[in-house]
Design an enzyme around this catalytic site. Structure first.
Site, PDB file in Angstrom:
ATOM      1  CD  GLU A 107      77.358  13.922  52.207  1.00 27.71           C
ATOM      2  OE1 GLU A 107      78.123  14.873  52.380  1.00 27.71           O
ATOM      3  OE2 GLU A 107      76.209  14.065  51.712  1.00 27.71           O
TER       4      GLU A 107
ATOM      5  CB  CYS B  10      75.265  14.088  55.533  1.00 27.91           C
ATOM      6  SG  CYS B  10      74.015  14.171  54.227  1.00 27.91           S
TER       7      CYS B  10
END
Length: 183
Positions: free
Chosen positions: A83, A114
């Site tokens: 991510e 994330c």
């Protein structure tokens, strides 16, 4: 409340009550759309190329805007989760405000780092395959869900769809026996 009470700490309760009054769940479950499976498979394809089997893509209006795969080993960077790599790739060609209206697809439910970045970026939607609970059966995880983080964030809303193609994502761990302890 008089000034003396305010100065001796009574104001703390007033401030706390005011701040938490609007703190309510900010994650909304939404069903998968017809195109979600196609984009999730692209994220899983990215995961196949990662140092650990995690992949992510960023999409707006059915167009892929950025790709990411776990690159923690090759970059010598413990924050290079799929991510985060996708977010950094997106920012190479877009402004931060351009995250508005985008969807991030992740082969695994985002970890706290994330998910924090996803919230701060202002994504409209998160779609993930394998859940934290499922991933914890394969690899070390911090057992805090993306929903828990989103629900603790009173200043941002995010739509979430989980479990899409989770079996496909989890099979990658059976092929990658060396991935213990890191996302």
């Amino acid at each position: 409340m008089d000034r003396r009470t305010l100065l001796t700490g009574g104001g703390t309760l007033l401030v706390a009550a005011t701040l938490t009054r609007n703190a309510e769940a900010r994650a909304t479950r939404v069903p998968a759309t017809p195109e979600d499976s196609r984009f999730m498979q692209l994220a899983i394809d990215q995961a196949k190329q990662g140092d650990y089997p995690f992949g992510a893509i960023i999409v707006r209006d059915d167009k892929v805007l950025a790709l990411g795969r776990n690159s923690t080993k090759r970059n010598h960077d413990p924050t290079a989760h799929a991510e985060m790599v996708a977010i950094r790739a997106f920012l190479k060609g877009h402004e931060p405000d351009d995250f508005k209206g985008t969807t991030i697809y992740s082969s695994g439910e985002p970890c706290p780092m994330c998910m924090g970045a996803i919230i701060w970026c202002g994504f409209k939607r998160l779609v993930y395959a394998a859940s934290i609970a499922e991933l914890a059966q394969k690899i070390g995880q911090i057992n805090v869900t993306a929903r828990q983080i989103a629900n603790a964030t009173p200043f941002a809303d995010i739509e979430m769809t989980g479990g899409l193609l989770s079996g496909n994502a989890l099979r990658l761990f059976d092929q990658d026996k060396g991935s213990k302890g890191e996302k």
